[in-house]
Write a protein that holds these residues in place. Structure first.
Motif, PDB file in Angstrom:
ATOM      1  N   GLU A  26      37.235   9.386 -28.100  1.00 43.47           N
ATOM      2  CA  GLU A  26      37.857  10.642 -28.508  1.00 43.47           C
ATOM      3  C   GLU A  26      38.893  10.406 -29.610  1.00 43.47           C
ATOM      4  O   GLU A  26      39.013  11.190 -30.561  1.00 43.47           O
ATOM      5  CB  GLU A  26      38.511  11.315 -27.295  1.00 43.47           C
ATOM      6  CG  GLU A  26      39.162  12.650 -27.605  1.00 43.47           C
ATOM      7  CD  GLU A  26      38.159  13.672 -28.120  1.00 43.47           C
ATOM      8  OE1 GLU A  26      38.587  14.550 -28.894  1.00 43.47           O
ATOM      9  OE2 GLU A  26      36.973  13.573 -27.773  1.00 43.47           O
ATOM     10  N   ARG A  27      39.662   9.314 -29.487  1.00 43.85           N
ATOM     11  CA  ARG A  27      40.630   8.991 -30.539  1.00 43.85           C
ATOM     12  C   ARG A  27      39.932   8.705 -31.859  1.00 43.85           C
ATOM     13  O   ARG A  27      40.399   9.123 -32.933  1.00 43.85           O
ATOM     14  CB  ARG A  27      41.488   7.795 -30.115  1.00 43.85           C
ATOM     15  CG  ARG A  27      42.495   8.107 -29.020  1.00 43.85           C
ATOM     16  CD  ARG A  27      43.536   6.994 -28.913  1.00 43.85           C
ATOM     17  NE  ARG A  27      42.933   5.723 -28.552  1.00 43.85           N
ATOM     18  CZ  ARG A  27      42.781   5.291 -27.303  1.00 43.85           C
ATOM     19  NH1 ARG A  27      43.195   6.068 -26.296  1.00 43.85           N
ATOM     20  NH2 ARG A  27      42.242   4.114 -27.041  1.00 43.85           N
ATOM     21  N   GLU A  28      38.824   7.984 -31.786  1.00 39.98           N
ATOM     22  CA  GLU A  28      38.070   7.695 -33.008  1.00 39.98           C
ATOM     23  C   GLU A  28      37.536   8.980 -33.639  1.00 39.98           C
ATOM     24  O   GLU A  28      37.582   9.148 -34.863  1.00 39.98           O
ATOM     25  CB  GLU A  28      36.911   6.741 -32.695  1.00 39.98           C
ATOM     26  CG  GLU A  28      37.339   5.345 -32.266  1.00 39.98           C
ATOM     27  CD  GLU A  28      38.057   4.605 -33.378  1.00 39.98           C
ATOM     28  OE1 GLU A  28      37.752   4.874 -34.554  1.00 39.98           O
ATOM     29  OE2 GLU A  28      38.924   3.768 -33.062  1.00 39.98           O
ATOM     30  N   ARG A  29      37.027   9.889 -32.799  1.00 41.67           N
ATOM     31  CA  ARG A  29      36.525  11.153 -33.333  1.00 41.67           C
ATOM     32  C   ARG A  29      37.644  11.980 -33.947  1.00 41.67           C
ATOM     33  O   ARG A  29      37.460  12.615 -34.995  1.00 41.67           O
ATOM     34  CB  ARG A  29      35.828  11.945 -32.225  1.00 41.67           C
ATOM     35  CG  ARG A  29      34.482  11.365 -31.802  1.00 41.67           C
ATOM     36  CD  ARG A  29      33.717  12.343 -30.930  1.00 41.67           C
ATOM     37  NE  ARG A  29      34.338  12.482 -29.631  1.00 41.67           N
ATOM     38  CZ  ARG A  29      34.022  11.770 -28.562  1.00 41.67           C
ATOM     39  NH1 ARG A  29      33.089  10.835 -28.639  1.00 41.67           N
ATOM     40  NH2 ARG A  29      34.626  11.962 -27.406  1.00 41.67           N
ATOM     41  N   GLU A  30      38.815  11.972 -33.316  1.00 44.19           N
ATOM     42  CA  GLU A  30      39.954  12.723 -33.859  1.00 44.19           C
ATOM     43  C   GLU A  30      40.395  12.143 -35.199  1.00 44.19           C
ATOM     44  O   GLU A  30      40.712  12.880 -36.141  1.00 44.19           O
ATOM     45  CB  GLU A  30      41.107  12.698 -32.849  1.00 44.19           C
ATOM     46  CG  GLU A  30      42.321  13.505 -33.280  1.00 44.19           C
ATOM     47  CD  GLU A  30      42.008  14.981 -33.378  1.00 44.19           C
ATOM     48  OE1 GLU A  30      42.745  15.674 -34.101  1.00 44.19           O
ATOM     49  OE2 GLU A  30      41.046  15.438 -32.731  1.00 44.19           O
ATOM     50  N   LYS A  31      40.413  10.814 -35.297  1.00 42.16           N
ATOM     51  CA  LYS A  31      40.762  10.187 -36.578  1.00 42.16           C
ATOM     52  C   LYS A  31      39.782  10.578 -37.663  1.00 42.16           C
ATOM     53  O   LYS A  31      40.169  10.834 -38.813  1.00 42.16           O
ATOM     54  CB  LYS A  31      40.792   8.669 -36.412  1.00 42.16           C
ATOM     55  CG  LYS A  31      41.960   8.140 -35.598  1.00 42.16           C
ATOM     56  CD  LYS A  31      41.906   6.621 -35.499  1.00 42.16           C
ATOM     57  CE  LYS A  31      43.054   6.075 -34.656  1.00 42.16           C
ATOM     58  NZ  LYS A  31      42.984   4.590 -34.537  1.00 42.16           N
ATOM     59  N   GLU A  32      38.502  10.631 -37.299  1.00 44.56           N
ATOM     60  CA  GLU A  32      37.487  10.999 -38.295  1.00 44.56           C
ATOM     61  C   GLU A  32      37.652  12.453 -38.734  1.00 44.56           C
ATOM     62  O   GLU A  32      37.517  12.770 -39.923  1.00 44.56           O
ATOM     63  CB  GLU A  32      36.085  10.790 -37.693  1.00 44.56           C
ATOM     64  CG  GLU A  32      34.954  11.078 -38.642  1.00 44.56           C
ATOM     65  CD  GLU A  32      34.902  10.132 -39.815  1.00 44.56           C
ATOM     66  OE1 GLU A  32      34.220  10.456 -40.795  1.00 44.56           O
ATOM     67  OE2 GLU A  32      35.541   9.068 -39.753  1.00 44.56           O
ATOM     68  N   ARG A  33      37.972  13.337 -37.760  1.00 44.94           N
ATOM     69  CA  ARG A  33      38.203  14.736 -38.118  1.00 44.94           C
ATOM     70  C   ARG A  33      39.400  14.877 -39.058  1.00 44.94           C
ATOM     71  O   ARG A  33      39.367  15.633 -40.032  1.00 44.94           O
ATOM     72  CB  ARG A  33      38.422  15.574 -36.853  1.00 44.94           C
ATOM     73  CG  ARG A  33      37.149  15.847 -36.062  1.00 44.94           C
ATOM     74  CD  ARG A  33      37.369  16.954 -35.051  1.00 44.94           C
ATOM     75  NE  ARG A  33      38.294  16.546 -34.018  1.00 44.94           N
ATOM     76  CZ  ARG A  33      37.951  15.993 -32.870  1.00 44.94           C
ATOM     77  NH1 ARG A  33      36.679  15.755 -32.615  1.00 44.94           N
ATOM     78  NH2 ARG A  33      38.852  15.671 -31.965  1.00 44.94           N
ATOM     79  N   ARG A  52      40.584  12.598 -41.089  1.00 41.74           N
ATOM     80  CA  ARG A  52      40.249  12.034 -42.399  1.00 41.74           C
ATOM     81  C   ARG A  52      39.420  13.011 -43.238  1.00 41.74           C
ATOM     82  O   ARG A  52      39.689  13.229 -44.420  1.00 41.74           O
ATOM     83  CB  ARG A  52      39.483  10.731 -42.214  1.00 41.74           C
ATOM     84  CG  ARG A  52      39.164  10.001 -43.521  1.00 41.74           C
ATOM     85  CD  ARG A  52      38.255   8.823 -43.261  1.00 41.74           C
ATOM     86  NE  ARG A  52      36.948   9.248 -42.800  1.00 41.74           N
ATOM     87  CZ  ARG A  52      36.001   9.698 -43.611  1.00 41.74           C
ATOM     88  NH1 ARG A  52      36.212   9.786 -44.924  1.00 41.74           N
ATOM     89  NH2 ARG A  52      34.834  10.052 -43.122  1.00 41.74           N
ATOM     90  N   VAL A  53      38.402  13.630 -42.590  1.00 40.85           N
ATOM     91  CA  VAL A  53      37.556  14.591 -43.310  1.00 40.85           C
ATOM     92  C   VAL A  53      38.380  15.797 -43.756  1.00 40.85           C
ATOM     93  O   VAL A  53      38.223  16.300 -44.882  1.00 40.85           O
ATOM     94  CB  VAL A  53      36.378  15.022 -42.414  1.00 40.85           C
ATOM     95  CG1 VAL A  53      35.595  16.139 -43.074  1.00 40.85           C
ATOM     96  CG2 VAL A  53      35.459  13.836 -42.143  1.00 40.85           C
ATOM     97  N   GLU A  84      40.406  14.919 -46.812  1.00 44.86           N
ATOM     98  CA  GLU A  84      39.561  14.841 -48.008  1.00 44.86           C
ATOM     99  C   GLU A  84      39.208  16.235 -48.529  1.00 44.86           C
ATOM    100  O   GLU A  84      39.210  16.468 -49.745  1.00 44.86           O
ATOM    101  CB  GLU A  84      38.286  14.060 -47.684  1.00 44.86           C
ATOM    102  CG  GLU A  84      38.522  12.564 -47.465  1.00 44.86           C
ATOM    103  CD  GLU A  84      37.230  11.825 -47.185  1.00 44.86           C
ATOM    104  OE1 GLU A  84      36.176  12.491 -47.084  1.00 44.86           O
ATOM    105  OE2 GLU A  84      37.275  10.585 -47.065  1.00 44.86           O
TER     106      GLU A  84
END
Length: 412
Positions: A206-213, A215-216, A219
């Motif tokens: 979940e932390r990885e998904r939140e970081k990706e959100r 970042r996107v 951008e």
């Protein structure tokens, strides 16, 4: 005299035994060996006791440690060399027999495991095949080891298949080392440990998904900001270009008035004005040619089209005004009667239309920007009812009205 060493004919190295010669051959690919009566040197450092087999080794040892005293024990260690290759062990025959018999298919059976541990694992909710597989591969050591093995291999494709082993390797299961009460406690601990591990993994994902959100999102915001900055710069450049154009037009008209004034004075026989009292005329600075700014909005495209029309017919001001007025009349009729097809359809071969708009380069293009399009073999200009847009017509009327009333519009 018996040989004391083997000499390599390729590099001259002295070797103590056939085994050393074989190792030397494998490392260097040298194959030319002969028996030598010269013994391999045995120089022992007096300070640290390190043995050296050549003068080169003693020099290197001296450089590394500073030790210079060596005792020569070559004669003490010299022994006749055995040239016979050691015989293979007698067990090789038995190994070969085992290898030949192993090629024959053996009976496969389910491995024997600790039945008590098996029952405990089944009570924990694991299938029998999974429990037997876990106990077998964890060595029947403990309930904890079996549960840990299941957690680590739960994604294996064959986790729920019954394991099979050769009958010859079937071993007797060891006795459990824990009491029933201890095993129940351990099973509960293992369940809790597996649950926590799964929760931690889910939190990490979940932390990885939140970081990706995040970042996107950053951008996208940055791309939007850059687009807005570029649009603002483009609008500022267009406004600046319009101001410069208007300024040059005014200057040109002022110079024309001064020339006309001087011409009238000359025709009337009046003396020319004193140059000292005449304000100096600023020279017209030629604008450096640059790439044209492409209009972005519909209104800007219409304004550019009208400017193009006036510049291409700047020698006939009446013709330009007639074209502007006729275009404005067409648009007013369409805006006032959007459901009347006759106002949304123009015959291109009509003489009045050709004289007023059709022959003026840019007139038809302006109507196309307003929503008209050619049809029936380019015989008519027609605006379909679904293409009618009041906002576009209002914007077009505003641009035409400005072009008619602004004396400086499209001068340069």
């Amino acid at each position: 005299m018996a040989g004391l060493s083997l000499r390599c004919g390729d590099c001259g190295a002295l070797l103590k035994s056939v085994e050393e010669a074989q190792e030397h051959a494998e490392l260097t690919s040298h194959a030319n060996f002969s028996e030598s009566t010269e013994a391999v040197l045995s120089l022992v450092c007096s300070s640290c006791g390190k043995p050296c087999r050549s003068k080169t080794e003693t020099d290197l040892h001296t450089k590394r440690t500073g030790h210079t005293e060596f005792v020569d024990k070559t004669l003490e260690a010299a022994k006749p060399i055995a040239l016979e290759v050691p015989k293979a062990r007698r067990d090789d025959d038995a190994v070969m027999e085992d290898a030949s018999t192993s090629q024959q298919p053996e009976d496969m059976v389910v491995p024997e495991v600790d039945q008590k541990l098996l029952v405990d694992l089944e009570e924990m909710g694991f299938s029998k095949a999974r429990a037997i597989r876990a106990l077998h591969y964890s060595g029947n050591s403990s309930l904890e080891a079996a549960a840990t093995w299941i957690v680590e291999h739960e994604n294996d494709s064959d986790i729920d298949e019954m394991p099979l082993v050769p009958a010859s390797t079937k071993a007797e299961a060891p006795k459990p080392s824990l009491t029933p009460e201890e095993m129940k406690v351990k099973a509960q601990e293992l369940k809790e440990k597996a649950r926590k591990k799964k929760e931690e993994e889910e939190k990490r994902m979940e932390r990885e998904r939140e970081k990706e959100r995040i970042r996107v999102g950053k951008e996208l915001l940055e791309a939007k900001r850059i687009e807005q900055d570029n649009e603002r710069k483009r609008i500022m450049a267009m406004r600046k270009a319009e101001k410069e154009e208007e300024k040059r037009a005014r200057e040109k008209i002022r110079q024309k008035l001064e020339e006309d004034k001087a011409e009238r004075r000359r025709k009337l026989g009046l003396p020319l004005e004193d140059p000292a009292n005449v304000k100096p005329v600023a020279p017209i600075v030629e604008e450096k040619k640059s790439l044209p700014i492409r209009p972005a909005t519909k209104a800007e495209q219409m304004r550019e089209c009208l400017r193009f029309l006036k510049q291409n017919n700047k020698d006939d001001d009446t013709k330009v005004k007639t074209a502007f007025s006729t275009l404005l009349t067409y648009l007013k009729n369409v805006a006032s009667n959007p459901d009347e097809e006759k106002f949304r359809k123009i015959r291109l071969s009509n003489a009045a239309f050709q004289n007023r708009v059709g022959k003026v380069e840019g007139g038809i293009q302006f109507l196309e920007l307003c929503g008209f399009s050619k049809m029936e073999g380019d015989e008519f200009l027609f605006m379909p009812r679904d293409k009618f847009d009041m906002a576009v017509l209002v914007s077009a009327g505003t641009e035409l009205d400005n072009a008619i009333k602004n004396p400086f519009f499209g001068v340069l």
